[in-house]
Enzyme design. Structure first.
Site, PDB file in Angstrom:
ATOM      1  NE  ARG A   1      -1.000   2.351   3.028  1.00 50.35           N
ATOM      2  CZ  ARG A   1      -0.440   3.442   3.548  1.00 50.35           C
ATOM      3  NH1 ARG A   1      -0.418   4.574   2.865  1.00 50.35           N
ATOM      4  NH2 ARG A   1       0.148   3.395   4.732  1.00 50.35           N
ATOM      5  CG  ASP A   2       3.155   4.342   3.026  1.00 46.43           C
ATOM      6  OD1 ASP A   2       2.950   5.246   2.189  1.00 46.43           O
ATOM      7  OD2 ASP A   2       3.561   4.566   4.168  1.00 46.43           O
TER       8      ASP A   2
ATOM      9  CG  HIS B   1       3.888   4.810   9.179  1.00 42.83           C
ATOM     10  ND1 HIS B   1       3.194   3.813   8.518  1.00 42.83           N
ATOM     11  CD2 HIS B   1       4.266   5.677   8.218  1.00 42.83           C
ATOM     12  CE1 HIS B   1       3.158   4.084   7.216  1.00 42.83           C
ATOM     13  NE2 HIS B   1       3.802   5.216   7.018  1.00 42.83           N
TER      14      HIS B   1
ATOM     15  CG  HIS C   1       7.725   7.656   5.267  1.00 44.86           C
ATOM     16  ND1 HIS C   1       7.497   7.243   3.985  1.00 44.86           N
ATOM     17  CD2 HIS C   1       6.567   7.452   5.941  1.00 44.86           C
ATOM     18  CE1 HIS C   1       6.247   6.800   3.879  1.00 44.86           C
ATOM     19  NE2 HIS C   1       5.658   6.920   5.056  1.00 44.86           N
TER      20      HIS C   1
ATOM     21  CB  CYS D   1       3.027  10.444   1.278  1.00 39.96           C
ATOM     22  SG  CYS D   1       1.306  10.997   1.220  1.00 39.96           S
TER      23      CYS D   1
ATOM     24  CG  ASN E   1       6.862   3.358   4.402  1.00 37.56           C
ATOM     25  OD1 ASN E   1       6.497   3.622   3.259  1.00 37.56           O
ATOM     26  ND2 ASN E   1       6.120   3.610   5.459  1.00 37.56           N
TER      27      ASN E   1
END
Ligand code: HMG
Ligand code: MG
Length: 300
Positions: free
Chosen positions: A15-16, A208, A210, A241, A250
């Protein structure tokens, strides 16, 4: 040192990681990526997002990914939903684990989901309530918790306010996002201590990070020292993002796993198998891995 004995890695690569790739990745590659990740022992994987294909064209095949991925029984598979439309679609597709996402910064929230921070919380109220009535698990994301590309500094109090609002509506877990990767251990400590001192249970907090400024592993170690035991990671360090210019990937799952193994912390994940998944996706994307561990192993 009071490090946790066990850490849950939440794999956000499909996803990310993929949401930031410009060239459309065939659905079967996405599905193979998820199935291979699950086979490494990862117990929590984000499948995709039920967001607008106009905003995130890469994830336009979200329904197919949700429907066609073969699931393993002990793995949690979740999807992101930005609004009622996404939530309704997720329900129709049989999803039972969700993540809603907002930010500690009003400006980022507007750029990311086209509504104010207050409106986003209002929007999620009924979604989370309904999901909890159905006994579904809901994670709440707070982006820009350590800095915003539009507003700069973000105060820990601003993050706490959003965290309390998400918990009050019923979120089971909160993921504290350093969307642009500007946090350093000192700032992470201040932020996490603000949340913990306010009474938020360390067991429901995820971090979370990055890795834009190369601080992610140091930040994770600091979080572990504070008792945090849920860490979001992305295979090969994929990610970014689209609404946070300059944000890099990430932190790589392999690198976090290598550190955790060195600390004797259990995750249930097989590093060699994960490195094969790294090679698979990097080969497909025709990009080198951003995982230091993958690069080191490839050089051996
Ligand atoms: P909007 O334009 O305000 O939506 O977008 P709207 O309600 O005005 O509707 C406009 C059109 O979008 C309509 O279609 C709707 O049907 C459609 P039309 O009638 O024009 O053909 N629409 C949808 N289509 C599919 N799925 C939906 C949906 N909702 C409306 N759910 C919206 C609002 C939220 C949809 C949009 O802003 C959006 O999709 N944003 C997603 C952005 C995103 O995915 N960002 C990346 C994830 S967040 C992140 O990466 C951070 C994180 O990793 C943590 C961290 O690192 O900090 C989580
Ligand atoms: Mg992210």
């Amino acid at each position: 040192m009071h490090l946790p004995k066990q850490v849950k890695l939440v794999e956000v690569g499909p996803r990310d990681g993929l949401q930031n790739e410009n060239t459309f990745i065939p659905t079967e590659i996405k599905i193979e990526l998820i199935e291979r990740l699950a086979a490494t022992g990862l117990s929590s994987i984000e499948l995709t997002s039920l967001v607008s294909p106009r905003w995130i064209p890469q994830l336009a095949d979200h329904a197919e990914v949700i429907q066609q991925t073969q699931r393993l029984p002990d793995v949690e598979y979740s999807v992101l939903v930005p609004n009622q439309q996404g939530y309704d679609q997720a329900l129709a597709l049989g999803v039972s684990q969700f993540a809603v996402f907002t930010a500690a910064s009003d400006s980022f929230c507007r750029k990311n989901i086209n509504c104010s921070l207050a409106e986003s919380l209002e929007r999620y109220q009924s979604i989370v309530k309904d999901a909890k009535q159905k006994n579904f698990r809901v994670r709440g994301y707070i982006s820009c918790a350590l800095g915003c590309p539009y507003e700069g500094e973000i105060s820990p109090k601003a993050v706490l306010n959003v965290a309390e609002a998400l918990l009050a509506m019923g979120c089971d877990e909160l993921s504290i996002g350093d969307t642009i990767g500007v946090g350093t251990p000192g700032k992470v400590k201040t932020l996490l201590k603000t949340l913990l001192d306010a009474g938020i249970d360390k067991k429901i907090l995820a971090v979370h990070f990055h890795d834009t400024y190369g601080q992610a592993l140091a930040n994770i170690y600091l979080a572990l020292e504070l008792g945090i035991s849920i860490v979001d990671t992305s295979v090969a360090g994929l990610g970014g993002c689209p609404y946070a210019k300059g944000a890099s990937g990430n932190v790589a799952t392999e690198d976090v796993l290598y550190m955790l193994q060195g600390l004797g912390i259990e995750t249930g994940v097989d590093l060699d198998a994960l490195l094969e998944v790294d090679a698979f996706i990097c080969q497909h994307l025709k990009k080198p891995s951003r995982s230091k561990v993958a690069l080191a192993r490839a050089a051996q």
